[in-house]
Scaffold this motif. Structure first.
Motif, PDB file in Angstrom:
ATOM      1  N   GLY A  67      -2.157   6.366 -17.799  1.00  0.00           N
ATOM      2  CA  GLY A  67      -3.408   6.471 -17.304  1.00  0.00           C
ATOM      3  C   GLY A  67      -2.937   5.979 -15.515  1.00  0.00           C
ATOM      4  N   HIS A  68      -1.983   5.706 -15.021  1.00  0.00           N
ATOM      5  CA  HIS A  68      -1.774   5.370 -13.917  1.00  0.00           C
ATOM      6  C   HIS A  68      -1.824   6.406 -12.739  1.00  0.00           C
ATOM      7  CE1 HIS A  68      -1.455   1.529 -15.534  1.00  0.00           C
ATOM      8  NE2 HIS A  68      -1.098   0.985 -14.496  1.00  0.00           N
ATOM      9  N   ARG A 113       3.645  -6.583 -22.952  1.00  0.00           N
ATOM     10  CA  ARG A 113       3.850  -5.784 -21.635  1.00  0.00           C
ATOM     11  C   ARG A 113       2.953  -6.458 -20.624  1.00  0.00           C
ATOM     12  NH1 ARG A 113       1.956  -0.122 -22.412  1.00  0.00           N
ATOM     13  NH2 ARG A 113       0.324  -1.239 -23.148  1.00  0.00           N
ATOM     14  N   SER A 114       3.343  -6.609 -19.298  1.00  0.00           N
ATOM     15  CA  SER A 114       2.494  -6.882 -18.242  1.00  0.00           C
ATOM     16  C   SER A 114       1.868  -5.589 -17.933  1.00  0.00           C
ATOM     17  CB  SER A 114       3.441  -7.396 -16.969  1.00  0.00           C
ATOM     18  OG  SER A 114       4.417  -8.205 -17.425  1.00  0.00           O
ATOM     19  N   ILE A 155      -6.490   7.127 -14.333  1.00  0.00           N
ATOM     20  CA  ILE A 155      -7.551   6.248 -13.932  1.00  0.00           C
ATOM     21  C   ILE A 155      -7.989   5.888 -12.287  1.00  0.00           C
ATOM     22  CG2 ILE A 155      -8.077   3.639 -14.307  1.00  0.00           C
ATOM     23  CD1 ILE A 155      -6.771   4.109 -16.961  1.00  0.00           C
ATOM     24  N   PRO A 156      -6.727   5.802 -11.394  1.00  0.00           N
ATOM     25  CA  PRO A 156      -7.212   5.798 -10.006  1.00  0.00           C
ATOM     26  C   PRO A 156      -7.942   6.767  -9.669  1.00  0.00           C
ATOM     27  CG  PRO A 156      -4.664   5.179 -10.297  1.00  0.00           C
ATOM     28  CD  PRO A 156      -5.258   5.646 -11.841  1.00  0.00           C
ATOM     29  N   ALA A 173      -2.537   9.389 -20.899  1.00  0.00           N
ATOM     30  CA  ALA A 173      -1.626   8.750 -21.219  1.00  0.00           C
ATOM     31  C   ALA A 173      -1.032   7.571 -20.711  1.00  0.00           C
ATOM     32  CB  ALA A 173      -0.047   9.831 -20.713  1.00  0.00           C
ATOM     33  N   ASP A 204       6.178   0.194 -10.063  1.00  0.00           N
ATOM     34  CA  ASP A 204       6.772  -1.378 -10.216  1.00  0.00           C
ATOM     35  C   ASP A 204       6.967  -1.501 -11.608  1.00  0.00           C
ATOM     36  OD1 ASP A 204       4.044  -2.073 -11.291  1.00  0.00           O
ATOM     37  OD2 ASP A 204       3.633  -2.161  -9.059  1.00  0.00           O
ATOM     38  N   PRO A 205       7.269  -2.765 -12.004  1.00  0.00           N
ATOM     39  CA  PRO A 205       7.263  -3.188 -13.612  1.00  0.00           C
ATOM     40  C   PRO A 205       6.023  -2.623 -14.404  1.00  0.00           C
ATOM     41  CG  PRO A 205       8.355  -4.876 -11.986  1.00  0.00           C
ATOM     42  CD  PRO A 205       7.802  -4.100 -11.332  1.00  0.00           C
ATOM     43  N   GLN A 206       4.988  -3.244 -13.701  1.00  0.00           N
ATOM     44  CA  GLN A 206       3.848  -3.338 -14.594  1.00  0.00           C
ATOM     45  C   GLN A 206       3.503  -1.661 -14.689  1.00  0.00           C
ATOM     46  OE1 GLN A 206       4.256  -5.397 -12.238  1.00  0.00           O
ATOM     47  NE2 GLN A 206       2.698  -7.067 -12.350  1.00  0.00           N
ATOM     48  N   ILE A 207       3.642  -0.934 -13.839  1.00  0.00           N
ATOM     49  CA  ILE A 207       3.199   0.457 -14.091  1.00  0.00           C
ATOM     50  C   ILE A 207       4.313   1.318 -14.816  1.00  0.00           C
ATOM     51  CG2 ILE A 207       3.007   2.669 -12.520  1.00  0.00           C
ATOM     52  CD1 ILE A 207       1.969   0.817 -10.213  1.00  0.00           C
ATOM     53  N   ARG A 208       5.516   0.634 -14.674  1.00  0.00           N
ATOM     54  CA  ARG A 208       6.322   1.505 -15.519  1.00  0.00           C
ATOM     55  C   ARG A 208       6.464   1.264 -17.256  1.00  0.00           C
ATOM     56  NH1 ARG A 208      10.013   0.011 -11.049  1.00  0.00           N
ATOM     57  NH2 ARG A 208      10.809  -1.730 -12.125  1.00  0.00           N
ATOM     58  N   TYR A 209       5.864   0.132 -17.527  1.00  0.00           N
ATOM     59  CA  TYR A 209       5.449  -0.083 -18.827  1.00  0.00           C
ATOM     60  C   TYR A 209       4.437   0.705 -19.286  1.00  0.00           C
ATOM     61  CZ  TYR A 209       7.028  -5.241 -18.953  1.00  0.00           C
ATOM     62  OH  TYR A 209       7.889  -6.366 -18.875  1.00  0.00           O
ATOM     63  N   CYS A 210       3.327   1.196 -18.489  1.00  0.00           N
ATOM     64  CA  CYS A 210       2.465   2.131 -18.721  1.00  0.00           C
ATOM     65  C   CYS A 210       2.831   3.810 -18.704  1.00  0.00           C
ATOM     66  CB  CYS A 210       1.280   2.062 -17.923  1.00  0.00           C
ATOM     67  SG  CYS A 210       0.401   0.104 -18.585  1.00  0.00           S
ATOM     68  N   ALA A 258      13.718   4.028 -12.297  1.00  0.00           N
ATOM     69  CA  ALA A 258      13.585   2.508 -11.603  1.00  0.00           C
ATOM     70  C   ALA A 258      13.157   2.560 -10.092  1.00  0.00           C
ATOM     71  CB  ALA A 258      15.063   1.908 -11.583  1.00  0.00           C
ATOM     72  N   THR A 270      -6.314  -1.119 -13.956  1.00  0.00           N
ATOM     73  CA  THR A 270      -5.738   0.193 -14.474  1.00  0.00           C
ATOM     74  C   THR A 270      -5.627   0.458 -15.801  1.00  0.00           C
ATOM     75  OG1 THR A 270      -4.703   0.100 -12.075  1.00  0.00           O
ATOM     76  CG2 THR A 270      -4.500   1.893 -13.452  1.00  0.00           C
ATOM     77  N   VAL A 295       8.465  -0.947  -2.335  1.00  0.00           N
ATOM     78  CA  VAL A 295       8.396  -0.754  -3.587  1.00  0.00           C
ATOM     79  C   VAL A 295       6.953  -0.297  -4.037  1.00  0.00           C
ATOM     80  CG1 VAL A 295       7.991  -2.315  -6.092  1.00  0.00           C
ATOM     81  CG2 VAL A 295       9.901  -2.735  -4.483  1.00  0.00           C
ATOM     82  N   GLY A 296       6.843   0.682  -4.954  1.00  0.00           N
ATOM     83  CA  GLY A 296       5.611   1.366  -5.366  1.00  0.00           C
ATOM     84  C   GLY A 296       4.973   2.278  -4.520  1.00  0.00           C
TER      85      GLY A 296
END
Ligand SMILES: Cc1cc2nc3c(=O)[nH]c(=O)nc-3n(C[C@H](O)[C@H](O)[C@H](O)COP(=O)(O)OP(=O)(O)OC[C@H]3O[C@@H](n4cnc5c(N)ncnc54)[C@H](O)[C@@H]3O)c2cc1C
Ligand code: FES
Ligand code: FES
Lengths: 163, 289
Positions: B34-35, A58-59, B38-39, B32, B103-109, B99, A64, B190-191
């Motif tokens: 963390g997005h 995963r990217s 963590i911020p 979970a 963004d993609p990175q944040i949606r992976y987490c 969707a 963070t 986006v984001g």
């Protein structure tokens, strides 16, 4: 001083062990403990994507994620993309298509584009833009980045077909 | 931007996580995706002494259908939601909303559970969950209980979740085939969190609307379930008059603050426009459009 935690993970194919404070962010672990300064710190607020690395397929934005969360994981950074002294097709494509100017965003762009092409080997331009929407570039205007990813996708597709 | 010190725990089961939450009480926090957390920790707006990372708990990750409900583990990510064939086929509203998140990175987490448990009015999933009549399954040291999404949100960062409780699963009554739903979000880029957003879920009996739920994101202290907007649609053909009335009722409940996304008057108007678009799109989809 908080108690340290032991972590072990694979970074660019090499086994790494370290003792860190749990609050250590992955980007700081990479840059300051492992001296892997390819991933950059841009915004520090999960917006710009300059710190993007690939964790377990995963990217992720390594500003963070805590380094402890990568324990047992497999990490790829931009330093791990070139193999045997040869640039990865994505890296070569960024050179060929002028996909960078100052280069600050480039490590994040490359690592993110790498995962995008694993998941979507033959993306449309829209899919490239959508896939890279978590990475900001203040220089290029993105056109040449999209072209570079397109070139790499074509080349990787041809390689695959030849094999 | 370095977070404060904390001790890290990675339980392997829900039982273990709940025991840790019971042990640490207000000093412990679930990590979970963390997005959001963590911020907040980097800004020292959150300074938990113990972080309980739930990403090692396999039983919190599944997406399945059981007993007429879609059951989504709290730790399923937005990317998991986007990749789910089950959700694409039975409840396309969920991937549509996922969707539009970050963004993609944040949606992976980022996880569904974190998005709905967080309590930030900017989060998109609470309004979607209210529109779908979702139920949250919670587990604490005292046992398990269920809370309806429509009863969960009391104010900004004020929810029905107790500090020693874990959200384990989100349960959505499987929408009947032929329903129509839509999430419409206005954002600057986006984001970005919504300037205003709205969800609509409609069903029809012939050409008359049989049921309707309309909800709003980020125009109040929490997501808003606009009962009166649904009432304005039921029994109608969802014609222009009915849509205008429903949107007016939505705007009447919107109470956004003026901020970088625009003055309150503008954001209220946009809430109305997003409601109109969500209702029209949901109706067209219900009719096979
Ligand atoms: C740049 C950026 C843009 C974003 N844009 C959007 C957006 O447009 N829309 C949107 O909705 N969100 C947005 N987000 C937030 C993102 O979606 C977060 O992932 C989400 O809000 C929280 O989910 P998480 O899994 O990351 O939870 P975490 O950050 O890990 O947790 C959030 C809170 O919920 C609690 N919690 C988490 N899981 C549980 C559980 N199972 N049980 C009990 N408590 C729990 C935590 O203790 C914490 O208090 C954005 C974030 C960033 C950084
Ligand atoms: S430094 Fe991590 S997203 Fe900008
Ligand atoms: S090349 Fe300068 S930020 Fe992208």
């Amino acid at each position: 001083m908080a108690e340290k935690t032991k972590i072990s993970l694979t970074v660019n194919g090499n086994a790494v062990e370290a003792e860190i404070e749990p609050r250590t962010l992955l980007i700081h672990f990479l840059r300051e403990h492992l001296n892997l300064t390819g991933a950059h710190i841009g915004c520090e607020t999960s917006h710009c994507g300059a710190c993007t690395v690939d964790l377990d397929g995963r990217s992720v934005k390594s500003c963070t994620v805590f380094a402890v969360q990568a324990n047992g994981g497999e990490l790829l950074t931009v330093e791990g993309m070139a193999a045997g002294g040869e640039l990865h097709p994505l890296q070569q494509a960024f050179v060929d298509q002028h996909g960078l100017q100052c280069g600050y965003c480039t490590p994040g762009m490359l690592v993110r584009a790498y995962r995008l092409l694993q998941e979507t080997p033959n993306p449309t331009d829209d899919e490239i833009r959508w896939g890279l929407s978590g990475n900001l570039c203040r220089c290029t205007g993105y056109q040449n980045i999209v072209k570079a990813v397109r070139q790499a996708a074509d080349e990787l597709g041809q390689k695959e077909a030849a094999e | 931007m370095i977070p404060g010190s904390f001790a890290y725990h990675r339980p392997a089961s829900v039982d273990e996580a709940v025991a840790l939450l019971g042990q640490f009480g207000e000093d412990g926090k679930v990590l979970a995706g963390g997005h959001s957390l963590i911020p907040m920790m980097k800004l020292r707006l959150a300074t938990p002494e113990h972080l309980i990372d739930i990403n090692g708990i396999g039983e919190l990750k599944g997406i399945r259908e059981e007993g007429g409900q879609l059951r989504i583990g709290a730790a399923a990510t937005q990317a998991d939601i986007l990749a789910s064939d089950l959700l694409a086929n039975t409840c396309p509203l969920l991937p549509e909303a996922a969707a539009l998140i970050a963004d993609p990175q944040i949606r992976y987490c980022g996880t569904l559970g974190g998005n709905v448990a967080n309590g930030d009015p900017g989060n998109d999933m609470p309004a979607v969950m209210m529109a779908l009549a979702a139920i949250y399954a919670l587990r604490g040291p005292g046992g398990a209980r269920e809370v309806a999404a429509r009863d969960f949100y009391h104010g900004t960062f004020d929810t029905a979740l107790a500090e020693n409780e874990l959200l384990t699963e989100i349960r959505i009554p499987t929408p009947a085939p032929g329903h129509g739903a839509s999430y419409q979000k206005m954002k600057r880029k986006v984001g970005d969190y919504a300037t205003a957003a709205a969800a609509a879920v409609l069903s029809f009996d012939g050409d008359r609307c049989a049921s309707a739920a309309v909800t709003l994101t980020n125009v109040g202290e929490a997501a808003i379930f606009v009962t009166e907007a649904g009432d304005a649609l039921v029994g109608t053909a969802v014609d222009d008059t009915a849509v205008a009335e429903a949107a007016a009722r939505a705007m009447a409940l919107a109470a956004p603050v003026s901020d970088l996304r625009g003055p309150a008057e503008y954001r209220t108007q946009m809430a109305g426009e997003m409601a109109r678009r969500a209702i029209r799109t949901a109706a067209a989809r219900a009719k096979g459009g």
